[in-house]
Scaffold this motif. Structure first.
Motif, PDB file in Angstrom:
ATOM      1  N   SER A  55      49.960  18.773  -1.241  1.00 12.77           N
ATOM      2  CA  SER A  55      49.930  17.493  -0.537  1.00 12.77           C
ATOM      3  C   SER A  55      49.790  17.729   0.960  1.00 12.77           C
ATOM      4  N   ILE A  57      50.388  16.768   4.666  1.00 12.13           N
ATOM      5  CA  ILE A  57      51.372  16.002   5.427  1.00 12.13           C
ATOM      6  C   ILE A  57      51.123  16.212   6.920  1.00 12.13           C
ATOM      7  N   SER A  79      47.731  14.693  -2.774  1.00 14.02           N
ATOM      8  CA  SER A  79      47.934  13.456  -2.015  1.00 14.02           C
ATOM      9  C   SER A  79      47.693  13.726  -0.530  1.00 14.02           C
ATOM     10  N   LYS A  81      48.995  12.028   3.135  1.00 14.58           N
ATOM     11  CA  LYS A  81      49.834  11.040   3.793  1.00 14.58           C
ATOM     12  C   LYS A  81      48.991  10.156   4.713  1.00 14.58           C
ATOM     13  N   ASP A 108      44.148   4.135   3.871  1.00 14.22           N
ATOM     14  CA  ASP A 108      45.250   4.977   4.324  1.00 14.22           C
ATOM     15  C   ASP A 108      44.788   6.386   4.683  1.00 14.22           C
TER      16      ASP A 108
END
Length: 293
Positions: A55, A57, A79, A81, A108
């Motif tokens: 992910s 970040i 993912s 952020k 996003d």
């Protein structure tokens, strides 16, 4: 013997963890899991992330103050952020390509991308939300290759160049390009477009080049209404066999050059093209191809 074994273990750990190295003006980081202390070089302008996973970040890019271009490729990203890709003050270009996995591109993902000039998305059926680029207020060039084409693209008033190739697109809806009032180059080659709704191009008053080659079009010749500034039109390797030259020149009054596939056209259409277009100072160029089935 023990010293040799310890040296081997340390060597193995070094090469199985994050590897970042300079290649000319570019830094390449590959074979790592994202964590907060991996990417910390503050003198890097161009960065390629390859074969990474996990992910993304904000801490991953917190110290990349000078970064202007970033590419994420051949990776498995679970993912992203919100806003992390555009948290860097000098970043102007992002490429996301050939990844094994990448989350759906929503607003996003590009949140806060006011400084981004170029976005290149290339991936196996990468999904893109209609409002994905709504924060990219300065975006000039967008390339979508092998992605799931959204029905329309919101925002993008500043964009000059749009390329969409190898997508699932079969129909161009009337409002597909509504917001692209400053677009000058539109490349839709290598898709499966069969139908273009009349009026789809009416908002593209600044468009100079339109590439529709290698699709499955069977045109009525009303599709090009509104292209008052168009100068170059590519139409090779489609399904149409007839050309209504009168409608074409009425819709595209400033056309300078047009490309057809010679052996896909009926003789009467070729006759019209060869008689009318030269009188209007329009150069026609024939290519040869097998007729699409």
């Amino acid at each position: 013997m023990k010293h040799i074994l310890v040296f081997f273990v340390l060597l193995h750990l070094t090469f199985s963890s994050s590897v970042c190295k300079k290649e000319f003006e570019e830094t390449v980081c590959e074979n790592f899991n994202f964590s907060s202390d991996l990417l910390h070089s503050n003198d890097t302008n161009k960065l390629t992330i390859r074969n990474a996973q996990g992910s993304i970040i904000p801490e991953n890019f917190a110290k990349l103050y000078q970064l202007t271009e970033m590419k994420i490729t051949e990776s498995t990203i679970t993912s992203v952020k919100p806003g992390v890709l555009c948290s860097l003050p000098n970043l102007t270009s992002i490429t996301i390509s050939n990844n094994c996995q990448f989350p759906k591109i929503t607003k996003d993902v590009f949140q806060g991308c006011q400084n981004i000039k170029r976005i290149n998305l290339d991936g196996s059926n990468l999904q893109i939300e209609n409002t994905a680029f709504i924060d990219a207020l300065e975006l000039q060039t967008l390339t979508l290759n092998d992605t799931i084409f959204p029905s329309r693209l919101a925002g993008l008033d500043s964009m000059k160049s749009l390329t969409i190739q190898h997508s699932n697109c079969t129909i161009i809806e009337k409002d597909a390009f509504t917001n692209l009032k400053n677009l000058k180059f539109l490349d839709l080659q290598y898709n499966k477009i069969q139908t273009i709704a009349v009026g789809s191009f009416e908002q593209l008053s600044q468009l100079k080049v339109l590439n529709l080659a290698d699709n499955e079009l069977d045109l009525t010749w009303d599709e090009f209404n509104g292209l008052k500034s168009l100068k170059v039109l590519f139409l090779e390797r489609n399904n149409f066999r007839k050309v209504n030259v009168s409608k074409l020149v009425a819709s595209v009054p400033n056309l300078e050059r047009i490309f057809f596939s010679y052996n896909q056209l009926e003789p009467e259409s070729r006759k019209q093209i060869e008689e009318i277009l030269p009188k209007l100072n329009v150069t026609f160029i024939y290519g040869f191809s097998e007729i699409n089935q």
